[in-house]
Design an enzyme around this catalytic site. Structure first.
Site, mmCIF file in Angstrom:
data_model
loop_
_atom_site.group_PDB
_atom_site.id
_atom_site.type_symbol
_atom_site.label_atom_id
_atom_site.label_comp_id
_atom_site.label_asym_id
_atom_site.label_seq_id
_atom_site.Cartn_x
_atom_site.Cartn_y
_atom_site.Cartn_z
ATOM 1 N N SER A 1 36.260 42.134 42.630
ATOM 2 C CA SER A 1 37.672 41.905 42.964
ATOM 3 C C SER A 1 37.852 42.098 44.466
ATOM 4 O O SER A 1 37.476 43.140 45.003
ATOM 5 C CB SER A 1 38.535 42.903 42.190
ATOM 6 O OG SER A 1 39.872 42.847 42.623
ATOM 7 N N LYS B 1 37.142 37.494 41.895
ATOM 8 C CA LYS B 1 38.598 37.625 41.705
ATOM 9 C C LYS B 1 39.233 37.894 43.050
ATOM 10 O O LYS B 1 38.723 38.681 43.844
ATOM 11 C CB LYS B 1 38.861 38.762 40.728
ATOM 12 C CG LYS B 1 40.256 39.337 40.745
ATOM 13 C CD LYS B 1 40.454 40.236 39.541
ATOM 14 C CE LYS B 1 41.263 41.462 39.879
ATOM 15 N NZ LYS B 1 41.394 42.355 38.703
ATOM 16 N N LYS C 1 42.911 38.704 45.080
ATOM 17 C CA LYS C 1 44.308 39.129 44.970
ATOM 18 C C LYS C 1 45.200 38.083 45.622
ATOM 19 O O LYS C 1 44.855 37.558 46.701
ATOM 20 C CB LYS C 1 44.499 40.474 45.669
ATOM 21 C CG LYS C 1 43.733 41.610 45.022
ATOM 22 C CD LYS C 1 44.349 42.010 43.692
ATOM 23 C CE LYS C 1 43.640 43.221 43.126
ATOM 24 N NZ LYS C 1 44.192 43.604 41.816
ATOM 25 N N ASP D 1 44.525 37.378 40.908
ATOM 26 C CA ASP D 1 45.279 38.507 40.334
ATOM 27 C C ASP D 1 46.498 38.786 41.200
ATOM 28 O O ASP D 1 46.370 39.103 42.388
ATOM 29 C CB ASP D 1 44.379 39.754 40.273
ATOM 30 C CG ASP D 1 45.060 40.947 39.604
ATOM 31 O OD1 ASP D 1 46.215 40.805 39.144
ATOM 32 O OD2 ASP D 1 44.421 42.020 39.535
ATOM 33 N N GLU E 1 45.738 36.438 36.610
ATOM 34 C CA GLU E 1 45.984 37.762 36.030
ATOM 35 C C GLU E 1 47.361 38.280 36.433
ATOM 36 O O GLU E 1 47.710 38.278 37.616
ATOM 37 C CB GLU E 1 44.874 38.708 36.535
ATOM 38 C CG GLU E 1 44.901 40.093 35.933
ATOM 39 C CD GLU E 1 43.741 40.964 36.465
ATOM 40 O OE1 GLU E 1 42.744 40.421 37.000
ATOM 41 O OE2 GLU E 1 43.854 42.192 36.360
ATOM 42 N N ASP F 1 47.221 42.325 32.426
ATOM 43 C CA ASP F 1 46.636 43.609 32.820
ATOM 44 C C ASP F 1 47.738 44.666 32.626
ATOM 45 O O ASP F 1 47.831 45.296 31.556
ATOM 46 C CB ASP F 1 46.163 43.510 34.290
ATOM 47 C CG ASP F 1 45.722 44.823 34.910
ATOM 48 O OD1 ASP F 1 45.863 45.873 34.273
ATOM 49 O OD2 ASP F 1 45.241 44.827 36.065
ATOM 50 N N LYS G 1 41.710 48.120 30.487
ATOM 51 C CA LYS G 1 41.411 49.271 31.342
ATOM 52 C C LYS G 1 41.586 50.515 30.487
ATOM 53 O O LYS G 1 42.649 50.700 29.879
ATOM 54 C CB LYS G 1 42.356 49.326 32.544
ATOM 55 C CG LYS G 1 42.124 48.229 33.571
ATOM 56 C CD LYS G 1 43.058 48.364 34.765
ATOM 57 C CE LYS G 1 42.794 47.238 35.760
ATOM 58 N NZ LYS G 1 43.855 47.161 36.791
ATOM 59 N N GLY H 1 39.036 47.166 36.590
ATOM 60 C CA GLY H 1 38.617 48.292 37.429
ATOM 61 C C GLY H 1 39.810 48.906 38.123
ATOM 62 O O GLY H 1 40.843 48.252 38.302
HETATM 63 O O1 OSB Z 1 44.922 44.913 39.172
HETATM 64 O O2 OSB Z 1 42.911 44.929 38.579
HETATM 65 C C1 OSB Z 1 43.804 45.373 39.290
HETATM 66 C C2 OSB Z 1 42.441 47.805 41.913
HETATM 67 C C3 OSB Z 1 43.417 48.772 41.872
HETATM 68 C C4 OSB Z 1 44.489 48.611 41.030
HETATM 69 C C5 OSB Z 1 44.600 47.489 40.221
HETATM 70 C C6 OSB Z 1 43.615 46.517 40.246
HETATM 71 C C7 OSB Z 1 42.525 46.676 41.123
HETATM 72 C C8 OSB Z 1 41.472 45.715 41.273
HETATM 73 C C9 OSB Z 1 40.134 46.211 41.768
HETATM 74 O O3 OSB Z 1 41.595 44.529 41.078
HETATM 75 C C10 OSB Z 1 39.195 46.518 40.670
HETATM 76 C C11 OSB Z 1 38.009 47.319 41.132
HETATM 77 O O4 OSB Z 1 37.218 46.820 41.935
HETATM 78 O O5 OSB Z 1 37.863 48.472 40.669
HETATM 79 MG MG MG Z 2 44.846 43.412 37.713
#
Ligand code: OSB
Ligand code: MG
Length: 368
Positions: free
Chosen positions: A136, A162, A164, A189, A214, A239, A263, A291
């Site tokens: 991500s 992924k 953001k 995401d 997402e 999520d 999660k 994550g």
């Molecule tokens: O939305 O999946 C998410 C990180 C912090 C809070 C929310 C998210 C995320 C990530 C990173 O997308 C996931 C990771 O590398 O642990």
């Molecule tokens: Mg997410």
């Protein structure tokens, strides 16, 4: 088993590079690490994935500490527990606070797996000996910087990228990535950055053959997600909206989600995560493991969970060294060619480096 002693530590770990989402930027990861000991001296580890501030959900490091100290630990200490599945019933009088609950439940699963001499993965019913992972990537200062990062991670072998997104960092970004990386599995995401009125913009993402988008809309709005999904061909993956099996059932039933990001912390622990997994499998809904920028302990739990059969899509559990100069476990989690080998020793399968833990500890307290 009977848990006779619990220690909570507040750790602060510096991220190698700041991580930016539609909510803001992290440079440090502050989190709670929980160590539970049972009457035979077996030690289990759990991690709270709550952040320092309540941007992802309403929980924080401090609310988790409060819930653990004042409610959850007193409910657990010295109680006879035969199986970790009993923990959710013990916590039933306490509403929500899923990340706090999951912190203890994870440590109890670790102890249970050790006492039954099996890996946490096997204790959960997992069968894979390696898992596929993606990565991500946070919001960057420029598209060029993002392209360079994606290129690096694709070369590293990550199975899915992924990215953001947020208003102003979306359609053009995804268009560029698709042009530069025509064959890579790419997804976006939004962490709830859009509203249903943004549907015309979000529909433009359909051009880019994304694996999924997402959590485009609000965390408490599965209805608008269902409306949006009817207008888009790109699968929506929820999520933030999914806190329980019941949430998953309803979201699937109304067509709000075609894929679920599980999660462990968000759903209150491994037992609920497994229930959601099993239900999704029966409904033909693929899942993957999200994550939360975890340390090695949370990462180990994620690896174990991902060995279940319906974790069909690559998760976000990247290598330790993508986040940290030095993780708190040995060996560290390593993804090679997009695969993590599932550890084969009993429990979470990684040893805790106590010296490293102490070096990151800001505060600690023991309960017995
Ligand atoms: O939305 O999946 C998410 C990180 C912090 C809070 C929310 C998210 C995320 C990530 C990173 O997308 C996931 C990771 O590398 O642990
Ligand atoms: Mg997410």
């Amino acid at each position: 088993m009977k848990i006779t002693e619990i220690t909570i530590r507040h750790l602060q770990m510096k991220l190698k590079a700041p991580f930016t989402t539609s909510f803001g930027t992290f440079t440090n990861r502050d989190f709670l690490l929980l160590e539970a000991k049972d009457e035979q001296g077996t030690i289990g580890w759990g991690e709270s994935v709550a952040f320092h501030s309540p941007w992802y959900n309403e929980e924080t490091l401090k609310t988790n500490w409060h819930m653990l100290e004042d409610y959850l630990i007193p409910l657990i200490l010295n109680k006879e527990i035969n199986h970790p599945d009993e923990v959710s019933a013990i916590f039933e009088p306490i509403r929500k606070n899923n990340m706090a609950k999951s912190t203890i439940e994870g440590a109890i699963w670790d102890i249970y797996a050790q006492q039954t001499n099996q890996t946490l993965a096997a204790a959960l019913g997992g069968t894979k000996d390696q898992i596929e992972v993606g990565i991500s990537i946070g919001i960057q200062n420029s598209i060029d910087e993002l392209v360079a990062l994606v290129d690096e991670y694709v070369r590293d072998g990550y199975k899915r990228i992924k990215v953001k997104i947020k208003p102003g960092w979306d359609v053009e970004v995804m268009r560029t990535l698709r042009e530069k990386f025509p064959d890579v599995a790419i997804m976006a995401d939004a962490n709830s950055a859009y509203r249903l009125e943004d549907a015309p913009l979000l529909k433009q993402l359909d051009e880019f053959n994304l694996t999924m988008v997402e959590q485009p809309l609000a965390s408490d709005d599965i209805i608008d997600h269902a409306t949006l999904q009817k207008q888009m061909t790109t699968p929506i993956c929820l999520d933030e909206s999914i806190h329980s099996l019941e949430d998953a059932r309803k979201a699937i039933e109304i067509g709000a989600t075609k894929i679920i990001n599980i999660k462990i912390g968000r759903v209150g622990g491994l037992t609920e995560a497994k229930k959601i997994h099993d239900y999704c499998e029966s409904m033909g809904i693929p899942v993957w493991c999200g994550g939360m920028l975890e340390s090695g302990v949370g990462r180990a739990h994620n690896v174990a969970l991902t060995t279940l059969s319906n974790f069909i899509l690559p998760g976000d559990t990247a290598s330790s060294n993508r986040y940290w100069e030095k993780d708190i476990i040995e060996p560290e989690v390593v993804a090679e060619n997009g695969y993590i080998q599932v550890p084969q020793t009993a429990g979470i399968g990684y040893a805790i480096n106590r010296e490293t833990v102490e070096s990151y500890t800001v505060e600690k307290k023991t309960y017995n």
